[in-house]
Design an enzyme around this catalytic site. Sequence first.
Site, short mmCIF file in Angstrom:
data_model
loop_
_atom_site.label_atom_id
_atom_site.label_comp_id
_atom_site.label_asym_id
_atom_site.label_seq_id
_atom_site.Cartn_x
_atom_site.Cartn_y
_atom_site.Cartn_z
N ASP A 172 -68.47 21.51 8.67
CA ASP A 172 -67.87 22.46 9.61
C ASP A 172 -66.44 22.08 9.98
O ASP A 172 -65.72 22.86 10.57
CB ASP A 172 -68.71 22.54 10.89
CG ASP A 172 -70.05 23.19 10.65
OD1 ASP A 172 -70.19 23.93 9.65
OD2 ASP A 172 -70.98 22.96 11.44
N HIS A 173 -66.03 20.87 9.65
CA HIS A 173 -64.72 20.36 10.11
C HIS A 173 -64.01 19.63 8.98
O HIS A 173 -63.94 18.41 8.96
CB HIS A 173 -64.94 19.40 11.27
CG HIS A 173 -63.74 19.17 12.12
ND1 HIS A 173 -62.77 18.24 11.82
CD2 HIS A 173 -63.34 19.74 13.27
CE1 HIS A 173 -61.85 18.23 12.76
NE2 HIS A 173 -62.16 19.14 13.65
N PHE A 174 -63.51 20.21 8.02
CA PHE A 174 -63.34 21.62 7.74
C PHE A 174 -63.96 21.91 6.38
O PHE A 174 -63.94 21.03 5.52
CB PHE A 174 -61.85 21.97 7.71
CG PHE A 174 -61.19 21.79 9.05
CD1 PHE A 174 -61.30 22.77 10.01
CD2 PHE A 174 -60.49 20.65 9.35
CE1 PHE A 174 -60.67 22.61 11.25
CE2 PHE A 174 -59.88 20.49 10.58
CZ PHE A 174 -59.96 21.46 11.54
N PHE A 187 -68.95 17.21 8.85
CA PHE A 187 -67.77 17.40 8.02
C PHE A 187 -67.78 18.76 7.31
O PHE A 187 -66.73 19.30 6.99
CB PHE A 187 -67.65 16.26 7.00
CG PHE A 187 -67.33 14.95 7.65
CD1 PHE A 187 -66.07 14.70 8.17
CD2 PHE A 187 -68.29 13.97 7.76
CE1 PHE A 187 -65.76 13.49 8.78
CE2 PHE A 187 -68.00 12.75 8.36
CZ PHE A 187 -66.74 12.52 8.87
N VAL A 235 -62.55 16.28 7.55
CA VAL A 235 -61.69 15.49 8.42
C VAL A 235 -62.50 15.06 9.64
O VAL A 235 -63.22 15.86 10.22
CB VAL A 235 -60.47 16.33 8.90
CG1 VAL A 235 -59.64 15.59 9.91
CG2 VAL A 235 -59.62 16.76 7.72
#
Length: 160
Positions: free
Chosen positions: A33-35, A31, A40
Amino acid sequence: MRWLLLQSITELVPGERIVGTARTDFPATLFGDHFPGFPVTPGVLLIEMCAQLCGKLIEASTVEAQGFWVYPILSIVRESKFRAFVPPDAEVELRAKLTALRPESAECRASVHIGARRHANMSLIFVFDPEGKPPSIEEDLEAWERANFAALNSPWQPPA
């Protein structure tokens, strides 16, 4: 490593539909890294959750209709729509319907829900050996699948 994303199967009617649950309790690094600052669940993981659920529906359907196991492999994501963000550490309900079952393939419509809200929906196509013969492998897939249905507390259990 196995990505066993399903938590339970709560309803299963072979040849028709299946309902199950999963959790988005993935590692915090995913999470991050995303975002960054807005975590998300990646859409590809929502697709994989639904693919695993649909696979169970296809297996149960062929066992009931033909008396032997097939081992479905996701082949095509025909359509996917992500309608609302799925946060970390959420319990999601997954629903799927079998829309086509052929000797060598199947199609399912699946959706992801949190409460009453639909967060994603998709159409998934699977392929498998029409004779149920898996490729040469070291593990007894039928025994593993039987145990997995039991571990998921599925209301449908394979016939002996």
